[in-house]
Design a protein around this motif. Structure first.
Motif, PDB file in Angstrom:
ATOM      1  N   ARG A 115       0.434  -0.754   0.023  1.00 45.06           N
ATOM      2  CA  ARG A 115       0.320  -0.073   0.035  1.00 45.06           C
ATOM      3  C   ARG A 115       1.058   0.880   0.030  1.00 45.06           C
ATOM      4  O   ARG A 115       0.684   1.502  -0.857  1.00 45.06           O
ATOM      5  N   ALA A 116       1.778   0.848   0.914  1.00 49.61           N
ATOM      6  CA  ALA A 116       2.788   2.644   0.490  1.00 49.61           C
ATOM      7  C   ALA A 116       3.329   2.458  -0.700  1.00 49.61           C
ATOM      8  O   ALA A 116       3.811   3.806  -1.404  1.00 49.61           O
ATOM      9  N   GLN A 117       4.105   1.696  -1.402  1.00 49.84           N
ATOM     10  CA  GLN A 117       4.656   1.602  -2.349  1.00 49.84           C
ATOM     11  C   GLN A 117       3.142   1.701  -3.316  1.00 49.84           C
ATOM     12  O   GLN A 117       3.605   2.998  -4.554  1.00 49.84           O
ATOM     13  N   VAL A 118       1.884   1.854  -3.311  1.00 48.56           N
ATOM     14  CA  VAL A 118       0.979   2.266  -4.592  1.00 48.56           C
ATOM     15  C   VAL A 118       1.146   3.592  -4.004  1.00 48.56           C
ATOM     16  O   VAL A 118       0.737   4.606  -5.401  1.00 48.56           O
ATOM     17  N   ALA A 119       0.908   3.732  -2.782  1.00 48.84           N
ATOM     18  CA  ALA A 119       0.592   5.817  -2.981  1.00 48.84           C
ATOM     19  C   ALA A 119       1.648   6.078  -3.024  1.00 48.84           C
ATOM     20  O   ALA A 119       1.717   7.341  -3.174  1.00 48.84           O
TER      21      ALA A 119
END
Length: 120
Positions: A115-119
């Motif tokens: 999720r952090a990479q997508v954000a």
């Protein structure tokens, strides 16, 4: 070390030669029924003392079996049924339940990282 391999190596007539070679060359892996850690413990000895090494390995196997039996005795559920529910809701701290909790936490961390990479 797998028990079968240890049993095979203990019956080998060239075991002493194999162990001497492994100690001289500082080999990694299973040699003469020993692990790399076993041979590091033997490095300071005058020579390979196979009976003492066998006794140490047997004692370690007995203590590991006793620890596993104690862990099983403390479990709050039948064998093979440990999971996250038993760990979180019932407070079971056997190896099965701890492993289930560890796997769940690792999956949570992986999801958070994705999720952090997508954000970003």
């Amino acid at each position: 070390m797998p028990r079968l391999q240890r049993r095979l190596c203990r019956s080998c007539p060239t075991r002493s030669t194999c162990l001497t070679r492994a100690l001289e060359t500082r080999s990694v892996g299973y040699w003469a029924g020993t692990t790399t850690a076993d041979r590091k413990a033997l490095a300071g000895d005058a020579g390979p003392l196979l009976p003492e090494l066998d006794a140490r390995q047997d004692e370690l196997a007995r203590s590991l079996a006793a620890a596993a039996a104690a862990d099983r005795a403390q479990a709050l559920h039948p064998a093979g049924e440990g999971d996250l529910w038993w760990y979180r809701r019932r407070g079971c701290r056997c190896a099965e339940c701890r492993a289930a909790n560890t796997a769940h936490r690792a999956a949570e961390r992986a999801r958070a990282a994705s999720r952090a990479q997508v954000a970003a």
